[in-house]
Design a protein around this motif. Structure first.
Motif, PDB file in Angstrom:
ATOM      1  N   PHE A 133       0.732  -1.116   0.357  1.00  0.00           N
ATOM      2  CA  PHE A 133       0.269  -0.191   0.360  1.00  0.00           C
ATOM      3  C   PHE A 133       0.721   1.583   0.297  1.00  0.00           C
ATOM      4  CE2 PHE A 133      -3.470  -2.424   2.323  1.00  0.00           C
ATOM      5  CZ  PHE A 133      -4.087  -2.948   0.909  1.00  0.00           C
ATOM      6  N   LYS A 134       1.562   1.280   0.581  1.00  0.00           N
ATOM      7  CA  LYS A 134       2.688   2.627   0.538  1.00  0.00           C
ATOM      8  C   LYS A 134       3.220   3.026  -1.241  1.00  0.00           C
ATOM      9  CE  LYS A 134       6.758   3.624   2.878  1.00  0.00           C
ATOM     10  NZ  LYS A 134       6.317   5.407   2.694  1.00  0.00           N
ATOM     11  N   PHE A 135       3.497   1.292  -1.616  1.00  0.00           N
ATOM     12  CA  PHE A 135       4.035   1.624  -2.869  1.00  0.00           C
ATOM     13  C   PHE A 135       2.965   1.922  -3.794  1.00  0.00           C
ATOM     14  CE2 PHE A 135       4.321  -0.740  -6.738  1.00  0.00           C
ATOM     15  CZ  PHE A 135       5.112   0.220  -7.887  1.00  0.00           C
ATOM     16  N   PHE A 136       2.047   1.526  -4.074  1.00  0.00           N
ATOM     17  CA  PHE A 136       1.131   2.422  -4.190  1.00  0.00           C
ATOM     18  C   PHE A 136       0.129   3.558  -4.482  1.00  0.00           C
ATOM     19  CE2 PHE A 136      -1.314  -2.195  -4.277  1.00  0.00           C
ATOM     20  CZ  PHE A 136      -0.312  -2.640  -5.946  1.00  0.00           C
ATOM     21  N   THR A 137       0.368   4.421  -2.823  1.00  0.00           N
ATOM     22  CA  THR A 137       0.392   5.449  -2.427  1.00  0.00           C
ATOM     23  C   THR A 137       1.248   6.225  -3.238  1.00  0.00           C
ATOM     24  OG1 THR A 137       0.549   4.999  -0.468  1.00  0.00           O
ATOM     25  CG2 THR A 137      -1.150   5.103  -0.963  1.00  0.00           C
ATOM     26  N   GLU A 138       2.645   6.299  -3.281  1.00  0.00           N
ATOM     27  CA  GLU A 138       3.441   6.838  -3.440  1.00  0.00           C
ATOM     28  C   GLU A 138       3.473   6.659  -5.133  1.00  0.00           C
ATOM     29  OE1 GLU A 138       6.686   5.228  -1.867  1.00  0.00           O
ATOM     30  OE2 GLU A 138       6.468   6.226   0.780  1.00  0.00           O
ATOM     31  N   THR A 139       3.275   6.598  -5.750  1.00  0.00           N
ATOM     32  CA  THR A 139       3.118   5.967  -7.069  1.00  0.00           C
ATOM     33  C   THR A 139       2.088   6.239  -7.798  1.00  0.00           C
ATOM     34  OG1 THR A 139       2.776   3.547  -7.296  1.00  0.00           O
ATOM     35  CG2 THR A 139       4.468   4.385  -7.506  1.00  0.00           C
ATOM     36  N   ALA A 140       0.810   7.191  -6.766  1.00  0.00           N
ATOM     37  CA  ALA A 140      -0.214   8.129  -7.682  1.00  0.00           C
ATOM     38  C   ALA A 140       0.188   9.291  -7.769  1.00  0.00           C
ATOM     39  CB  ALA A 140      -1.031   8.051  -6.389  1.00  0.00           C
ATOM     40  N   PRO A 141       0.096   9.622  -9.372  1.00  0.00           N
ATOM     41  CA  PRO A 141       0.237  10.417 -10.542  1.00  0.00           C
ATOM     42  C   PRO A 141       0.055  11.938  -9.721  1.00  0.00           C
ATOM     43  CG  PRO A 141      -0.901   8.713 -11.461  1.00  0.00           C
ATOM     44  CD  PRO A 141      -0.902   8.336 -10.155  1.00  0.00           C
ATOM     45  N   VAL A 142       0.756  13.400 -10.094  1.00  0.00           N
ATOM     46  CA  VAL A 142       0.201  14.312  -9.657  1.00  0.00           C
ATOM     47  C   VAL A 142      -1.481  14.941  -9.754  1.00  0.00           C
ATOM     48  CG1 VAL A 142       1.469  16.066  -9.700  1.00  0.00           C
ATOM     49  CG2 VAL A 142       2.789  15.054  -9.041  1.00  0.00           C
ATOM     50  N   GLY A 143      -1.256  15.466  -8.409  1.00  0.00           N
ATOM     51  CA  GLY A 143      -3.443  15.651  -8.593  1.00  0.00           C
ATOM     52  C   GLY A 143      -4.163  14.679  -8.466  1.00  0.00           C
ATOM     53  N   VAL A 144      -3.579  12.865  -8.425  1.00  0.00           N
ATOM     54  CA  VAL A 144      -4.757  12.359  -7.980  1.00  0.00           C
ATOM     55  C   VAL A 144      -5.050  12.468  -6.742  1.00  0.00           C
ATOM     56  CG1 VAL A 144      -5.372   9.776  -8.838  1.00  0.00           C
ATOM     57  CG2 VAL A 144      -4.367  11.012  -9.691  1.00  0.00           C
ATOM     58  N   GLN A 145      -5.489  12.193  -6.184  1.00  0.00           N
ATOM     59  CA  GLN A 145      -5.864  12.414  -4.424  1.00  0.00           C
ATOM     60  C   GLN A 145      -6.411  10.380  -4.279  1.00  0.00           C
ATOM     61  OE1 GLN A 145      -8.879  14.173  -2.405  1.00  0.00           O
ATOM     62  NE2 GLN A 145      -8.882  13.235  -0.738  1.00  0.00           N
ATOM     63  N   VAL A 146      -5.667  10.252  -3.404  1.00  0.00           N
ATOM     64  CA  VAL A 146      -6.116   8.491  -3.459  1.00  0.00           C
ATOM     65  C   VAL A 146      -7.526   8.363  -1.903  1.00  0.00           C
ATOM     66  CG1 VAL A 146      -4.686   6.661  -2.369  1.00  0.00           C
ATOM     67  CG2 VAL A 146      -3.814   7.502  -4.165  1.00  0.00           C
ATOM     68  N   SER A 147      -7.919   8.292  -2.409  1.00  0.00           N
ATOM     69  CA  SER A 147      -9.278   8.268  -1.401  1.00  0.00           C
ATOM     70  C   SER A 147     -10.175   6.201  -2.211  1.00  0.00           C
ATOM     71  CB  SER A 147      -9.845   8.756  -1.776  1.00  0.00           C
ATOM     72  OG  SER A 147      -9.945  10.027  -1.078  1.00  0.00           O
ATOM     73  N   THR A 148      -9.692   5.164  -0.823  1.00  0.00           N
ATOM     74  CA  THR A 148     -10.611   4.540  -1.625  1.00  0.00           C
ATOM     75  C   THR A 148     -11.821   3.931  -0.746  1.00  0.00           C
ATOM     76  OG1 THR A 148      -8.340   3.513  -1.653  1.00  0.00           O
ATOM     77  CG2 THR A 148      -9.819   0.976  -2.117  1.00  0.00           C
ATOM     78  N   ASP A 149     -12.998   3.584  -2.478  1.00  0.00           N
ATOM     79  CA  ASP A 149     -13.873   2.595  -1.627  1.00  0.00           C
ATOM     80  C   ASP A 149     -13.482   1.847  -0.290  1.00  0.00           C
ATOM     81  OD1 ASP A 149     -17.034   3.188  -1.732  1.00  0.00           O
ATOM     82  OD2 ASP A 149     -16.557   0.621  -1.752  1.00  0.00           O
ATOM     83  N   ILE A 150     -14.082   1.797   0.872  1.00  0.00           N
ATOM     84  CA  ILE A 150     -14.110   1.117   1.605  1.00  0.00           C
ATOM     85  C   ILE A 150     -14.983  -0.632   1.452  1.00  0.00           C
ATOM     86  CG2 ILE A 150     -14.725   2.819   3.502  1.00  0.00           C
ATOM     87  CD1 ILE A 150     -17.660   1.297   4.253  1.00  0.00           C
ATOM     88  N   SER A 151     -15.792  -0.654   0.289  1.00  0.00           N
ATOM     89  CA  SER A 151     -16.293  -1.647  -0.108  1.00  0.00           C
ATOM     90  C   SER A 151     -15.313  -2.557  -0.954  1.00  0.00           C
ATOM     91  CB  SER A 151     -17.587  -1.424  -0.837  1.00  0.00           C
ATOM     92  OG  SER A 151     -18.499  -2.855  -1.504  1.00  0.00           O
ATOM     93  N   PHE A 152     -14.860  -1.779  -2.283  1.00  0.00           N
ATOM     94  CA  PHE A 152     -14.015  -2.189  -3.189  1.00  0.00           C
ATOM     95  C   PHE A 152     -12.482  -2.248  -2.648  1.00  0.00           C
ATOM     96  CE2 PHE A 152     -15.179   1.046  -6.763  1.00  0.00           C
ATOM     97  CZ  PHE A 152     -16.297  -0.258  -6.626  1.00  0.00           C
ATOM     98  N   TYR A 153     -12.640  -2.061  -1.527  1.00  0.00           N
ATOM     99  CA  TYR A 153     -10.621  -2.490  -0.364  1.00  0.00           C
ATOM    100  C   TYR A 153     -11.232  -3.570   0.515  1.00  0.00           C
ATOM    101  CZ  TYR A 153      -7.471  -1.911   3.112  1.00  0.00           C
ATOM    102  OH  TYR A 153      -6.846  -2.223   4.003  1.00  0.00           O
ATOM    103  N   LEU A 154     -12.175  -3.787   0.646  1.00  0.00           N
ATOM    104  CA  LEU A 154     -12.475  -5.360   1.643  1.00  0.00           C
ATOM    105  C   LEU A 154     -11.922  -5.991   0.649  1.00  0.00           C
ATOM    106  CD1 LEU A 154     -13.671  -6.702   3.783  1.00  0.00           C
ATOM    107  CD2 LEU A 154     -15.788  -6.612   3.327  1.00  0.00           C
ATOM    108  N   ASP A 155     -13.105  -5.612  -0.769  1.00  0.00           N
ATOM    109  CA  ASP A 155     -12.927  -6.993  -1.829  1.00  0.00           C
ATOM    110  C   ASP A 155     -11.437  -7.410  -2.090  1.00  0.00           C
ATOM    111  OD1 ASP A 155     -15.846  -7.065  -1.585  1.00  0.00           O
ATOM    112  OD2 ASP A 155     -16.223  -6.105  -3.239  1.00  0.00           O
ATOM    113  N   PHE A 156     -10.910  -6.631  -2.152  1.00  0.00           N
ATOM    114  CA  PHE A 156      -9.233  -6.941  -2.592  1.00  0.00           C
ATOM    115  C   PHE A 156      -8.405  -7.494  -1.600  1.00  0.00           C
ATOM    116  CE2 PHE A 156      -5.356  -5.069  -2.542  1.00  0.00           C
ATOM    117  CZ  PHE A 156      -4.528  -5.188  -3.388  1.00  0.00           C
ATOM    118  N   VAL A 157      -9.119  -6.879  -0.352  1.00  0.00           N
ATOM    119  CA  VAL A 157      -8.070  -7.328   0.974  1.00  0.00           C
ATOM    120  C   VAL A 157      -8.497  -8.960   0.873  1.00  0.00           C
ATOM    121  CG1 VAL A 157      -7.420  -7.018   2.848  1.00  0.00           C
ATOM    122  CG2 VAL A 157      -7.065  -5.038   1.464  1.00  0.00           C
ATOM    123  N   LEU A 158      -9.841  -8.828   0.863  1.00  0.00           N
ATOM    124  CA  LEU A 158     -10.271 -10.211   1.646  1.00  0.00           C
ATOM    125  C   LEU A 158      -9.205 -11.453   0.141  1.00  0.00           C
ATOM    126  CD1 LEU A 158     -13.338 -10.165   2.321  1.00  0.00           C
ATOM    127  CD2 LEU A 158     -12.188 -10.690   3.696  1.00  0.00           C
ATOM    128  N   GLY A 159      -9.550 -10.314  -0.666  1.00  0.00           N
ATOM    129  CA  GLY A 159      -8.586 -11.774  -1.971  1.00  0.00           C
ATOM    130  C   GLY A 159      -7.463 -11.915  -1.829  1.00  0.00           C
TER     131      GLY A 159
END
Length: 250
Positions: A133-159
Motif C-alpha cells: 500500500f505504501k508503494f501504491f500510494t507513493e506512485t499515484a500521479p500528481v494531482g490524484v487524490q488516493v481515496s479508496t472506497d471501503i467496499s472495493f478495499y474489502l473485496d481486494f484485501v479479502l481476495g
C-alpha cells in the motif's frame, strides 16, 4: 477400522447433525463479533490508512456500504474464528471410516493446513500490505487524490488474504502427493527450477500487476515448497509399508 456399518439415512442424519452444530457455532461467533464490526474494519483498513497522504481518507460511494461492508467482514472473521471447529466436525464424521495409520497422518495434516492458512493471512497483513500500500500510494500521479472506497478495499484485501492463505498450503500439497505415491521428494527436488517458475507464475496471477507484490508471494511459495520436500522425506513411506500397516489395522 471401525467395523460398524451405517445406512445411508444414518449417514445423512449424522451430516445434518454436524452441519447444524457448525452453523450454530458460526452464528454465535457472528453474534459476538457483530458488536465489534466497525473496529474489525478499522483494524483491516489500518495498513492503508497509515500510509495515506495527510488529509486523505477512505470513502463510501454507496448509501448502505458503511453498514454492509463491516457486516461482510464480520462474517468472514467469524468463519476464520470457527474454522478449527468446522474442520473438527468434518474430521469427526470421516474418522470412523479411516485406518489407524491414516488417522495418525490426516489429523496432523488438518491441523497443519489450518495453521498455514492463518500464517499466510498474517504474513499478508503484517508484512505484505504495509509495503504494497505504501508503494501504491507513493506512485499515484500528481494531482490524484488516493481515496479508496471501503467496499472495493474489502473485496481486494479479502481476495489477497485468501490467496496468501491458500498459497501457504504448498507444504501440505507436496506432503500429500508424496504420501499417496503420485511423486517422490527426490523427483520433485530435481524439478526445482520448474518450481521457481511456477512460484512466480502463481504470484503473478494472484497478486496485483506489480513486481513487488508478485515477489512478496513468490519467494515464500518457493520456501514452502522446500518445506514440503522436507516433510515428504520425513513422513512418506514406501507403498509396501503402507499396505502392511493397513492389513494390521484391518
Amino acid at each position: 477400522m471401525n467395523e460398524t456399518h451405517y445406512t445411508l439415512i444414518e449417514h445423512l442424519t449424522e451430516i445434518r447433525r454436524r452441519l447444524i452444530h457448525a452453523m450454530i457455532v458460526l452464528g454465535l461467533a457472528f453474534g459476538v463479533l457483530f458488536y465489534f464490526a466497525n473496529y474489525l474494519y478499522q483494524f483491516l483498513a489500518d495498513p492503508l490508512l497509515s500510509v495515506l497522504p495527510a488529509g486523505n481518507q477512505m470513502i463510501a460511494t454507496q448509501v448502505a456500504t458503511p453498514f454492509t461492508t463491516p457486516l461482510k467482514l464480520t462474517l468472514f472473521v467469524s468463519f476464520l474464528v470457527t474454522l478449527p471447529y468446522l474442520l473438527y466436525q468434518i474430521w469427526a464424521f470421516v474418522a470412523p471410516a479411516l485406518f489407524r495409520h491414516e488417522k495418525q497422518r490426516i489429523l496432523p495434516l488438518i491441523i497443519l493446513s489450518c495453521a498455514l492458512f492463518y500464517l499466510g493471512m498474517a504474513f499478508a497483513y503484517f508484512f505484505v500490505f504495509p509495503i504494497m500500500f505504501k508503494f501504491f500510494t507513493e506512485t499515484a500521479p500528481v494531482g490524484v487524490q488516493v481515496s479508496t472506497d471501503i467496499s472495493f478495499y474489502l473485496d481486494f484485501v479479502l481476495g489477497m488474504l485468501f490467496s496468501f492463505g491458500a498459497s501457504f498450503q504448498v507444504p501440505v500439497a507436496v506432503w500429500v502427493l508424496c504420501w499417496i505415491g503420485v511423486t517422490t521428494p527426490e523427483s520433485l527436488a530435481k524439478k526445482r527450477s520448474y518450481m521457481v517458475v511456477a512460484a512466480f507464475t502463481v504470484g503473478m496471477i494472484l497478486t496485483p500487476p506489480d513486481i513487488l507484490s508478485q515477489t512478496l508471494l513468490s519467494i515464500p511459495l518457493y520456501l514452502l515448497f522446500e518445506l514440503g520436500l522436507i516433510m515428504g522425506r520425513i513422513y512418506s513411506k514406501p507403498a509396501n509399508t503402507a499396505l502392511v500397516e493397513a492389513s494390521n489395522d484391518a
